[in-house]
Design a protein around this motif. Structure first.
Motif, PDB file in Angstrom:
ATOM      1  N   LYS A 106       0.736  -1.174   0.080  1.00  0.00           N
ATOM      2  CA  LYS A 106      -0.026  -0.141   0.015  1.00  0.00           C
ATOM      3  C   LYS A 106       0.998   1.330   0.038  1.00  0.00           C
ATOM      4  N   ASP A 107       2.242   1.241  -0.199  1.00  0.00           N
ATOM      5  CA  ASP A 107       3.053   2.208   0.108  1.00  0.00           C
ATOM      6  C   ASP A 107       3.284   2.896  -1.551  1.00  0.00           C
ATOM      7  N   PHE A 108       2.764   2.536  -2.580  1.00  0.00           N
ATOM      8  CA  PHE A 108       3.232   3.010  -3.891  1.00  0.00           C
ATOM      9  C   PHE A 108       2.117   3.470  -4.884  1.00  0.00           C
ATOM     10  N   LYS A 109       2.469   4.296  -5.650  1.00  0.00           N
ATOM     11  CA  LYS A 109       1.575   4.814  -6.495  1.00  0.00           C
ATOM     12  C   LYS A 109       1.080   3.748  -7.390  1.00  0.00           C
ATOM     13  N   ARG A 110       1.826   3.075  -8.021  1.00  0.00           N
ATOM     14  CA  ARG A 110       1.423   2.183  -9.050  1.00  0.00           C
ATOM     15  C   ARG A 110       2.649   1.034  -9.162  1.00  0.00           C
ATOM     16  N   ASP A 121       9.645   4.034  -6.713  1.00  0.00           N
ATOM     17  CA  ASP A 121       8.211   4.511  -6.926  1.00  0.00           C
ATOM     18  C   ASP A 121       7.811   5.156  -8.043  1.00  0.00           C
ATOM     19  N   GLN A 122       7.701   4.317  -9.141  1.00  0.00           N
ATOM     20  CA  GLN A 122       8.060   4.458 -10.589  1.00  0.00           C
ATOM     21  C   GLN A 122       7.095   5.889 -10.937  1.00  0.00           C
ATOM     22  N   GLN A 123       5.678   5.827 -10.941  1.00  0.00           N
ATOM     23  CA  GLN A 123       5.024   6.932 -11.374  1.00  0.00           C
ATOM     24  C   GLN A 123       4.915   8.039 -10.207  1.00  0.00           C
ATOM     25  N   ALA A 124       5.271   8.040  -9.264  1.00  0.00           N
ATOM     26  CA  ALA A 124       5.444   9.084  -8.367  1.00  0.00           C
ATOM     27  C   ALA A 124       6.797   9.806  -8.266  1.00  0.00           C
ATOM     28  N   ASN A 125       7.944   9.213  -8.843  1.00  0.00           N
ATOM     29  CA  ASN A 125       9.454   9.684  -8.925  1.00  0.00           C
ATOM     30  C   ASN A 125       9.747   9.891  -7.534  1.00  0.00           C
ATOM     31  N   ASN A 126       9.448   8.788  -6.461  1.00  0.00           N
ATOM     32  CA  ASN A 126       9.955   8.746  -5.268  1.00  0.00           C
ATOM     33  C   ASN A 126      10.701   7.518  -5.101  1.00  0.00           C
ATOM     34  N   PHE A 127      11.423   7.193  -4.174  1.00  0.00           N
ATOM     35  CA  PHE A 127      12.104   6.006  -3.690  1.00  0.00           C
ATOM     36  C   PHE A 127      11.557   5.521  -2.127  1.00  0.00           C
ATOM     37  N   VAL A 128      11.103   4.567  -1.810  1.00  0.00           N
ATOM     38  CA  VAL A 128      10.449   4.117  -0.752  1.00  0.00           C
ATOM     39  C   VAL A 128      11.494   3.478   0.034  1.00  0.00           C
ATOM     40  N   VAL A 129      11.781   3.748   1.407  1.00  0.00           N
ATOM     41  CA  VAL A 129      12.703   3.216   2.254  1.00  0.00           C
ATOM     42  C   VAL A 129      12.187   2.221   3.096  1.00  0.00           C
ATOM     43  N   TYR A 130      12.981   1.124   3.491  1.00  0.00           N
ATOM     44  CA  TYR A 130      12.469   0.068   4.409  1.00  0.00           C
ATOM     45  C   TYR A 130      13.975  -0.208   5.154  1.00  0.00           C
ATOM     46  N   LYS A 131      13.639  -0.805   6.379  1.00  0.00           N
ATOM     47  CA  LYS A 131      14.833  -1.120   7.233  1.00  0.00           C
ATOM     48  C   LYS A 131      15.453  -2.548   6.414  1.00  0.00           C
ATOM     49  N   ARG A 132      16.718  -2.482   6.422  1.00  0.00           N
ATOM     50  CA  ARG A 132      16.921  -3.954   6.119  1.00  0.00           C
ATOM     51  C   ARG A 132      16.868  -4.862   6.816  1.00  0.00           C
ATOM     52  N   GLU A 133      17.046  -4.863   8.168  1.00  0.00           N
ATOM     53  CA  GLU A 133      17.052  -5.813   9.182  1.00  0.00           C
ATOM     54  C   GLU A 133      15.588  -5.880   9.608  1.00  0.00           C
ATOM     55  N   GLY A 134      14.518  -5.210   9.154  1.00  0.00           N
ATOM     56  CA  GLY A 134      13.300  -5.499   9.590  1.00  0.00           C
ATOM     57  C   GLY A 134      13.047  -4.560  10.981  1.00  0.00           C
ATOM     58  N   GLU A 135      11.792  -4.935  11.402  1.00  0.00           N
ATOM     59  CA  GLU A 135      11.399  -4.217  12.815  1.00  0.00           C
ATOM     60  C   GLU A 135      11.052  -4.925  13.760  1.00  0.00           C
ATOM     61  N   ASN A 136      11.574  -4.420  15.099  1.00  0.00           N
ATOM     62  CA  ASN A 136      11.312  -5.056  16.472  1.00  0.00           C
ATOM     63  C   ASN A 136      11.642  -6.513  16.490  1.00  0.00           C
TER      64      ASN A 136
END
Length: 350
Positions: A246-250, A271-286
């Protein structure tokens, strides 16, 4: 002068994008440190090769994916084209691995999918000399070929190198084929070791990324999300995560990994159609390595980015903490100083 040329290039590209209803570059978008020379046709995917003996002589390897007259290009750190291999028939994605043993000699390699010939091509680095006897067929036992994405996995425990290859269409559960790359008297051969990978059937799978140290492979099921598996075929074909839904335009496109150490860092996805890069932690969470939640969404000056790569390495000059390289419309690649990306991540995470 470089600043003037950059501004002219961006102005032309934004004008072009607005006229064709592509997403415009945001006013607060990160600006590239370097914009490469243009290829003749249509850039798609980059990979970064580190010259450890002489970091300033490192290369960016990128594809120009035209049918019949495409090629593989090498750029220096200033964005100048310094070598090329052509013609190739729609070379799509490229990745790099270090230290494949050929005739007892440690050889760095670039592997590219040649889409319209249903094969992968393998070249030595930095000279881009072919070492594959003209190409290696992939998806040979399937009617659905058309190879697109590729990522190379080096098993840290035994040094084996694998090519993980995606395609335009495929069967869910067997969408990706994984090949072990081996030496045959100085040329490379590929042995199929597994088929794996779920597929939504909605669009295609092109962007693939491997985390060698942690042993995972990630790929973009475009318009749906990012899927995660073990990279070692001995660990099975269980899907470990399906995130970013749910984090991307398309379209979920190029995937880059920036390592802050052997276990931590960032996964950046176009995020190709929004010209963004979406960032996540490599190691995951918690403490859960497979729990990847968005921590930042960063506007870049790239236009409809297809492919990206990142590395944490001191190249000197403008890239003391490494870089992210990303394809942009206009037949070019952008180099971004990691420091400006880190500043933006820190700002959004605070």
């Amino acid at each position: 002068m470089k600043k003037v040329l950059y501004l002219l290039a961006v102005t032309a590209l934004v004008t072009s994008c607005n006229s064709s209803k592509l997403a415009p570059v945001a006013k607060n978008a990160l600006k590239p440190t370097v914009v490469t020379e243009a290829t003749p046709h249509d850039t798609d995917d980059p990979a970064i090769w580190i010259n450890k003996a002489n970091p300033s002589q490192s290369l960016i390897i990128g594809t120009d994916k035209e049918k019949e007259t495409g090629g593989l290009y090498a750029y220096d750190l200033q964005g100048k084209i310094v070598n090329k291999v052509y013609p190739m028939d729609r070379p799509n994605n490229v990745d790099i691995a270090y230290g494949l043993l050929l005739n007892g000699k440690s050889t760095d390699i670039a592997v590219v999918t040649e889409r319209k010939k249903d094969q992968i091509r393998i070249f030595s680095l930095p000279d881009l000399k072919p070492i594959d006897n003209g190409g290696i067929a992939v998806f040979a036992d399937s009617e659905q070929k058309d190879p697109m994405g590729i990522a190379l996995y080096t098993n840290p425990s035994n040094g084996k190198i694998y090519a993980i290859v995606g395609r335009k269409e495929g069967v869910s559960g067997e969408y990706l084929y994984q090949y072990e790359l081996t030496d045959n008297k100085g040329t490379v051969t590929a042995n199929l070791v597994r088929k794996f990978g779920n597929y939504s059937g909605k669009k295609e799978i092109e962007a693939i990324m491997v985390d060698n140290e942690l042993g995972y492979v990630y790929y973009a099921d475009e318009t749906q999300g990012i899927r995660k598996y073990y990279a070692d075929p001995a660990k099975g074909n269980e899907e470990l995560a399906f995130f970013g839904q749910k984090d991307f335009k398309r379209d979920h496109e190029g995937i880059a990994l920036y390592k802050t150490n052997n276990k931590e860092g960032y996964i950046l996805i176009s995020d190709q159609q929004a010209n963004n890069f979406v960032v996540y932690k490599r190691e995951g969470e918690n403490g859960n390595a497979n729990d990847h939640k968005m921590i930042a969404k960063i506007p870049f000056s790239t236009i409809e980015c297809d492919g990206a790569d990142a590395v944490n390495f001191n190249f000197g000059g403008s890239f003391t903490n490494g870089m992210l390289v990303a394809m942009s419309n206009g037949m070019i690649f952008h180099y971004y100083d990691w420091n400006i990306i880190q500043q933006e991540i820190d700002k959004q995470v605070e």
